[in-house]
Design an enzyme around this catalytic site. Structure first.
Site, mmCIF file in Angstrom:
data_model
loop_
_atom_site.group_PDB
_atom_site.id
_atom_site.type_symbol
_atom_site.label_atom_id
_atom_site.label_comp_id
_atom_site.label_asym_id
_atom_site.label_seq_id
_atom_site.Cartn_x
_atom_site.Cartn_y
_atom_site.Cartn_z
ATOM 1 N N ARG A 1 0.854 -1.173 0.000
ATOM 2 C CA ARG A 1 0.000 0.000 0.000
ATOM 3 C C ARG A 1 0.898 1.233 0.000
ATOM 4 N NH1 ARG A 1 -2.009 -3.559 3.896
ATOM 5 N NH2 ARG A 1 -4.062 -4.419 3.417
ATOM 6 N N LYS B 1 -1.917 -2.502 7.927
ATOM 7 C CA LYS B 1 -3.087 -2.013 8.651
ATOM 8 C C LYS B 1 -3.149 -2.620 10.050
ATOM 9 C CE LYS B 1 -6.231 -0.974 4.816
ATOM 10 N NZ LYS B 1 -7.544 -1.262 4.220
ATOM 11 N N ARG C 1 -0.591 -1.628 -7.250
ATOM 12 C CA ARG C 1 -0.782 -2.756 -6.328
ATOM 13 C C ARG C 1 -1.649 -3.819 -6.989
ATOM 14 N NH1 ARG C 1 -1.238 -4.293 -0.748
ATOM 15 N NH2 ARG C 1 -3.362 -4.778 -0.064
ATOM 16 N N HIS D 1 -3.895 -9.061 3.042
ATOM 17 C CA HIS D 1 -5.347 -9.126 3.188
ATOM 18 C C HIS D 1 -5.697 -10.026 4.372
ATOM 19 C CE1 HIS D 1 -6.174 -8.125 -1.329
ATOM 20 N NE2 HIS D 1 -6.010 -7.045 -0.598
#
Length: 316
Positions: free
Chosen positions: A155, A179, A261, A284
């Site tokens: 990212r 994240k 990406r 993910h």
């Protein structure tokens, strides 16, 4: 109810504190939750008891209100998700004896295929990075940014905030903090390693000169900046990649950091990588998020057949 806070804002504050402390929720996620819950609170009628007195019917009426405002399906789904999370937390904490949001079904998000770039377009962008910049240092930095982004599928927020310590010692793998503070390892391609080593040499030389002049410590970031964050910002990189698209002869509207990406994931899938590996590389949490790339590949193969198969051409 046991120990429920007084007032909606206190509910929101306690909920967000728990999300940050227990789940390590990212800052952007917490901000989104806060905005959505404040909007819901503002919509509730004064004197109706606020969050503590909400019924399933009131939540459904709020969602109808959001629909009448013309809000996108994704926005309405996100707001319902925030409300669900709040009442799940309130139930667990004993603030409510029920969860009024548990039986409400979402608006159902449309599953749009992510845009991507083909290999030729990526090659042209990389060539433009090597040739574009006000001086040699800028060109080397631009090359390193693009090579790392395409080689790892990071990212953009992960890329610009990379610590320089992660790049020391000619690494074959980079440790990336994603994240919610979750870490993952991503491998580097030979061109990315070469671009990284070249950038480190120039960066360190420039940093040594600045320290000698100012007597200051060096930046902890791989891509330092004089701005408040201390590193290259997402906005600046977004503008940079648009400039490189123009130089590469690729439509700027087609080029974003996130599209690179997508290109990383799609090209891996095209060349035989399995979905589980791509999921781990992209960071993910859910394999279902990664599965959308199978639809991208299917769409491209379908277009290939319709364009090049002789019977398809005859039918046109």
């Amino acid at each position: 109810m046991s120990g429920a806070p007084a007032g909606d804002h206190a509910w929101i504050a306690r909920f967000l504190e728990a999300q940050a402390a227990e789940l390590g929720a990212a800052t952007n996620t917490l901000l989104a939750y806060g905005r959505d819950l404040k909007d819901f609170s503002a919509w509730l009628s004064p004197g109706a008891g606020g969050f503590a007195g909400v019924t399933q019917e009131r939540i459904e009426s709020y969602l109808l209100h959001c629909d009448a405002q013309g809000l996108a399906t994704s926005t309405r789904a996100r707001r319902l998700s925030a409300i669900r999370q709040l009442y799940r937390f309130a139930f667990d904490e004993g603030w409510r004896s029920d969860n009024p949001a548990i039986r409400i079904s979402g608006p159902g998000r449309s599953r749009q295929l992510p845009g991507t770039l083909d290999m030729d377009e990526v090659d042209r962008l990389l060539a433009a990075a090597r040739a574009s910049g006000r001086d040699d240092m800028a060109r080397v930095r631009n090359t390193c940014l693009l090579e790392l982004l395409y080689a790892t599928g990071m990212r953009v927020s992960e890329l610009v905030a990379l610590p320089v310590s992660a790049a020391r010692g000619d690494p074959r793998l980079l440790l990336v903090r994603g994240k919610g503070g979750k870490e993952r390892m991503v491998p580097l391609s030979p061109p990315a390693r070469e671009a990284l080593a070249t950038w480190l040499r120039l960066r360190d030389t420039a940093a040594s000169g600045r320290r000698a002049e100012a007597g200051a410590d060096g930046s902890p970031f791989l891509f330092p900046s004089r701005g408040k964050s201390g590193h290259l910002t997402r906005n600046r990189f977004y503008l940079l990649i648009k400039e490189l698209a123009v130089a590469a002869g690729v439509a700027p509207s087609r080029v974003t950091p996130h599209r690179l990406r997508h290109a990383f994931a799609t090209h891996l899938l095209e060349n035989g990588a399995d979905l589980r590996s791509i999921q781990m590389l992209l960071g993910h949490a859910d394999l279902a998020t990664t599965e959308i790339y199978t639809h991208v590949l299917e769409a491209r193969l379908r277009d290939l057949v319709l364009t090049h198969h002789p019977l398809a051409r005859d039918a046109q």
